[in-house]
Design a protein around this motif. Structure first.
Motif, short mmCIF file in Angstrom:
data_model
loop_
_atom_site.label_atom_id
_atom_site.label_comp_id
_atom_site.label_asym_id
_atom_site.label_seq_id
_atom_site.Cartn_x
_atom_site.Cartn_y
_atom_site.Cartn_z
N TYR A 85 0.88 -1.17 0.00
CA TYR A 85 0.00 0.00 0.00
C TYR A 85 0.91 1.22 0.00
O TYR A 85 1.66 1.43 0.95
N TYR A 89 -3.03 5.35 -0.88
CA TYR A 89 -3.63 4.10 -0.42
C TYR A 89 -3.11 3.75 0.98
O TYR A 89 -3.88 3.27 1.83
N ARG A 93 -5.42 3.60 4.41
CA ARG A 93 -5.35 2.40 5.25
C ARG A 93 -4.97 2.77 6.68
O ARG A 93 -5.56 2.26 7.64
#
Length: 223
Positions: A85, A89, A93
């Motif tokens: 990730y 992203y 997260r």
């Protein structure tokens, strides 16, 4: 409300439930839910999804075995997990994880409680029902994409009926165990599981909500 408003309301109300009451969902509710989700669009109308719904003793055996697998460690997913990730992203997260830990009062450096919270994924958050979603192996990426659309419609159908749910990738780490537990044939791949039931609204973990990126961040209009 008009139809757009009804859909908007369902999408606004849906969230990932992480604490369930033990009360079972009536079979008729599941049949209605699966029936409407069957209208999901799919590549060439292949409809590659298959659902194994576990409840009662079958679910408890599955849950117990899944926890044992997770405690042993390792990973054997049928479909590769994300390699990493990065960038936005990773930020999204991280935001989600921090909000989860804050909701239940877990400090960032409390690794033991973070581990316990993580293990709840394999306890299936105490849900009384779990649907295992699989796809046809030979349909590759597009079969899995179609199953994603099916899962989304299933979640929204559940919300419309007052049923809480959470889609889970973590159990799919143990794809071979999951497949063996439900007697899945070798021509199918585990995509994810979805836990269902009625939300324990008194539990603080069900009080937080994830954010969503604005339209300009995800849509490019090319005229």
């Amino acid at each position: 409300m008009n139809r757009f408003e009804v859909l908007s309301d369902i999408l606004e109300q849906r969230y990932s439930c992480r604490a369930f009451r033990p009360d079972p969902v009536p079979r008729a509710q599941f049949e209605a839910m699966f029936g409407i989700a069957q209208r999901t669009a799919s590549w060439c109308n292949a409809q590659p999804w298959h659902v194994a719904l576990l409840s009662g003793d079958a679910l408890e055996r599955f849950r117990s075995g899944l926890v044992e697998m997770a405690e042993q460690g390792g990973s054997e997913p049928h479909i590769d997990f994300p390699a990493s990730y990065d960038g936005v992203y990773a930020e999204r997260r991280r935001e989600c994880g921090l909000a989860l830990y804050q909701s239940v009062g877990i400090a960032r450096d409390d690794m033991e409680r973070r581990r316990e919270q993580h293990m709840d994924n394999f306890r299936l958050f105490g849900a009384p029902h779990v649907a295992v979603i699989s796809t046809a192996r030979n349909l590759g990426t597009y079969g899995a994409v179609d199953c994603g659309g099916y899962v989304s419609n299933l979640l929204n159908a559940a919300t419309s009926l007052g049923i809480a749910s959470i889609p889970q990738a973590a159990p799919a780490r143990y794809g071979h165990y999951v497949a063996d537990a439900i007697g899945l044939s070798g021509d199918r791949l585990i995509v994810c599981v979805v836990s269902f039931g009625y939300a324990d609204t008194s539990h603080p973990v069900n009080g937080f909500r994830t954010s969503r990126a604005g339209v300009p961040s995800v849509v490019s209009f090319l005229d």
